[in-house]
Design an enzyme around this catalytic site. Structure first.
Site: not given
Length: 277
Positions: A177, A235
């Site tokens: 990611r 995050c």
């Protein structure tokens, strides 16, 4: 080094539960893409543990402007903490079944709100089961607590504070990611310019327990983190980043949470994005 304990082991928790001042135990069963946390809790949890709904109780409603898990209003968090049975001066133990990657949000949030004795069960429910300790099913019925909470006891940064900050950005998401190869949840793939990939999953061993302090210290030192380094952790939505802050503290460093994280950043088309390693 942190002045209050961050972790409690599966061997230590039963003794604490039988003490004159037993902790309030919170089961934060949550995982990205799994909306059945309460069902998992009912199937088996630590005796006396209260289920905590991360989406509804540890976050305000999601918006593109604030991200998928904005910090809750302090009044809402206080009402929830009282439902869980927390008083002023209570000790609290939180856990989940994924190495505290979810329950770290409760650990961080309650400390942000002024509680000082909040610990994670190292290894979570898996460690409890491995120790041969019994579990309960169904729902616990906690007494009503009387805690008073106030926000701001731990540092945070807003989205506008991130650009140009001298702090080192640590991206706690999975490496793919970060590189922009996959993005299952948010509008754009990639990472905040200047961030370093530091996947939270690398803070724990195969059994879900945190790596030893010296190993974590070496990990963060290799990433350029030193005793005087300011660190901002983010995050996807501010959940796993709380786990990163816990790992930093165990290693002897400190971290600042960016609550909006990538879900907020990537929703603003005016914010720059980088891809690749």
């Amino acid at each position: 080094m942190p002045t209050t304990p961050i972790l409690i082991s599966a061997d230590e928790l039963p003794e604490a539960m039988l003490s004159d001042h037993p902790p309030v135990i919170l089961d934060v069963r949550w995982q990205l893409g799994d909306r059945h946390g309460h069902d998992h809790y009912r199937e088996g949890h630590i005796p006396g543990a209260v289920f905590v709904d991360l989406d509804a109780e540890l976050a305000a409603p999601a918006t593109p402007e604030r991200g998928r898990h904005p910090l809750p209003d302090i009044a809402d968090l206080q009402a929830a903490a009282r439902r869980w049975g927390i008083d002023n001066g209570s000790s609290v133990v939180v856990y989940d079944d994924i190495g505290n990657l979810a329950s770290a949000r409760a650990w961080w949030l309650l400390r942000w709100a002024g509680l000082t004795d909040v610990r994670m069960l190292d290894g979570g429910l898996g460690a409890w089961r491995t120790a041969g300790l019994r579990v309960s099913s169904g729902d616990a019925t906690p007494r009503t607590g009387s805690v008073t909470l106030t926000g701001g006891h731990l540092p945070t940064v807003d989205i506008d504070d991130v650009p140009g900050s001298p702090a080192q950005l640590l991206d706690a998401r999975a490496a793919e990611r970060f590189r922009g190869e996959a993005e299952p949840m948010d509008p754009r793939a990639g990472h905040i310019p200047g961030a370093i990939s530091a996947p939270t999953a690398a803070n724990i061993g195969p059994d879900g327990t945190f790596l030893p302090a010296d190993v974590l210290r070496e990990r963060f030192s290799t990433l350029g983190i030193g005793a005087d380094t300011d660190v901002i952790a983010y995050c996807g939505s501010g959940v796993n980043a709380a786990h990163e802050i816990a790992a930093l503290e165990i290693a002897g460093f400190t971290g600042i949470l960016f609550p909006g994280s990538w879900s907020q950043w990537s929703s603003d088309p005016g914010r720059p994005v980088e891809t690749g390693a």
